[in-house]
Design an enzyme around this catalytic site. Structure first.
Site, PDB file in Angstrom:
ATOM      1  N   GLU A  88      12.338  59.166   9.434  1.00 32.38           N
ATOM      2  CA  GLU A  88      13.555  59.153   8.618  1.00 32.38           C
ATOM      3  C   GLU A  88      14.429  58.040   9.171  1.00 32.38           C
ATOM      4  OE1 GLU A  88      15.615  61.613   5.508  1.00 32.38           O
ATOM      5  OE2 GLU A  88      13.663  61.901   6.479  1.00 32.38           O
ATOM      6  N   CYS A 120      13.327  58.412   3.633  1.00 30.98           N
ATOM      7  CA  CYS A 120      12.296  59.237   4.257  1.00 30.98           C
ATOM      8  C   CYS A 120      10.952  58.522   4.260  1.00 30.98           C
ATOM      9  CB  CYS A 120      12.182  60.588   3.548  1.00 30.98           C
ATOM     10  SG  CYS A 120      11.772  60.480   1.791  1.00 30.98           S
TER      11      CYS A 120
END
Length: 364
Positions: A356, A322
């Protein structure tokens, strides 16, 4: 809230792709596979502060740059179910002073299976009178057709009127998987992108051998779906609610080869290296696992140095990130022994700079 710049979405996503390609270029990454999000109603959870204004209450948010508050009656980022609930719950709260008194926040957690949790957060103790009115509120929402769980939160208080979870159903490569999601615990915010992430992970591991080790498994989001690709799966997670949800998901989805243990990645590294013994590993023989693949989905800080050195011992690494910057920090070490065979961008958070990503690494 202002409308979303949906007409610019393709260009914004292309900009993210270029940024990620630039970050991964020192590691000779292949062309990045890009997975686009729905342009609206993609977020399955949302949190709003509540503003009290001369007897009226409404949702507000704060501009991240100016810090100025603004009213939110419609939130196109959030699921349609959250928007429907936002419109329904405020008028009902307006009718009952006990429910709106010292209410400062409402959290929503929704699913594609049309279930929703509404959490009311207060700066006061929740007494029996509040509970009676809250139960009435839930019945009113149910009569409007909502499959809703209602939770009240205050300092050192959590009051549920049925349960503190809802069960999501995701169709992954044609099969339905049930995922229990617990209030106030981490779940993937963008359900559509989550499905694409899992399917990409499945495509990376479809010809795998041996066993799988997963660190930071959460509620079993990846490991439950990946289990059929491996002889056995050993997964770790530190948060108790997520472990409980994962145990339910393992049983409900018929995973008979998946074992979860409540440990942090750092603790597991100490255990596998023989640095420390843990009572939580009683009955589990780590030597019985022949893990040739490791899956990591760490928090924004990435993997610590000890875990990076442990992970690089495995022939294949599936790294979901992330934060591309901490991913690249870890790749400085991992790419000394592995090469990136596949790389992906998953647009979990459209219209933001957040990225992401995923990389599939194979030992040189």
């Amino acid at each position: 809230m202002q409308s979303l710049p949906t007409a610019q979405y393709s260009q914004l996503l292309a900009d993210k792709q270029q940024t990620l390609a630039r970050l991964l270029s020192p590691f000779s990454a292949p062309e990045i596979e890009v997975f686009a999000s729905e342009k609206i109603h993609y977020r399955m959870r949302a949190e709003f502060r509540i503003w009290h204004d001369q007897g009226e209450i409404y949702h507000i948010m704060f501009d991240p740059r100016t810090k100025q508050r603004y009213r939110v009656d419609h939130f196109p980022i959030a699921s349609e179910l959250i928007n429907q609930m936002m419109a329904a719950v405020i008028p009902l709260l307006q009718q009952e002073k006990i429910l709106q008194h010292k209410l400062f926040q409402i959290d929503y957690l929704s699913t594609r299976s049309q279930k929703i949790i509404v959490s009311l957060l207060y700066h006061k103790k929740l007494d029996e009178q509040w509970q009676q009115q809250a139960q009435l509120l839930r019945r009113q929402l149910q009569r409007q057709g909502f499959d809703v769980q209602l939770i009240g939160r205050a300092s050192k208080q959590k009051i549920c009127f049925d349960q503190d979870y809802i069960d999501e159903v995701l169709n992954i490569n044609g099969r339905d998987y049930v995922y229990r999601q617990i209030e106030n615990s981490f779940t993937q915010p963008n359900a559509g992108i989550n499905v694409k992430m899992i399917e990409w992970a499945l495509s990376c591991t479809e010809n795998s051998r041996g066993d799988l080790l997963e660190l930071y498994c959460g509620n079993g989001n990846f490991s439950v779906a990946l289990a059929p690709h491996f002889r056995k799966v050993l997964a770790t997670e530190i948060a108790k609610p997520s472990v409980a949800a994962a145990q339910f998901n393992i049983e409900t989805n018929g995973c008979d080869n998946l074992q979860i243990i409540r440990m942090s990645a750092e603790e597991f590294t100490q255990a596998i290296n023989g640095v420390r013994c843990f009572n939580r590993l009683q009955g589990i023989d780590l030597s019985d696992y022949q893990c040739e693949t490791v899956l990591v989905d760490p928090p924004r800080a990435g993997l610590d140095n000890q875990t990076v050195n442990m992970v690089r011992q495995y022939p294949r690494i599936l790294y979901i990130s992330c934060n591309p910057h901490t991913l690249c920090d870890n790749l400085q070490t991992l790419c000394q022994t592995h090469k990136i065979e596949r790389a992906a961008l998953f647009d979990q958070f459209p219209y933001t700079e957040h990225m992401e990503s995923g990389v599939w690494l194979v030992k040189r």
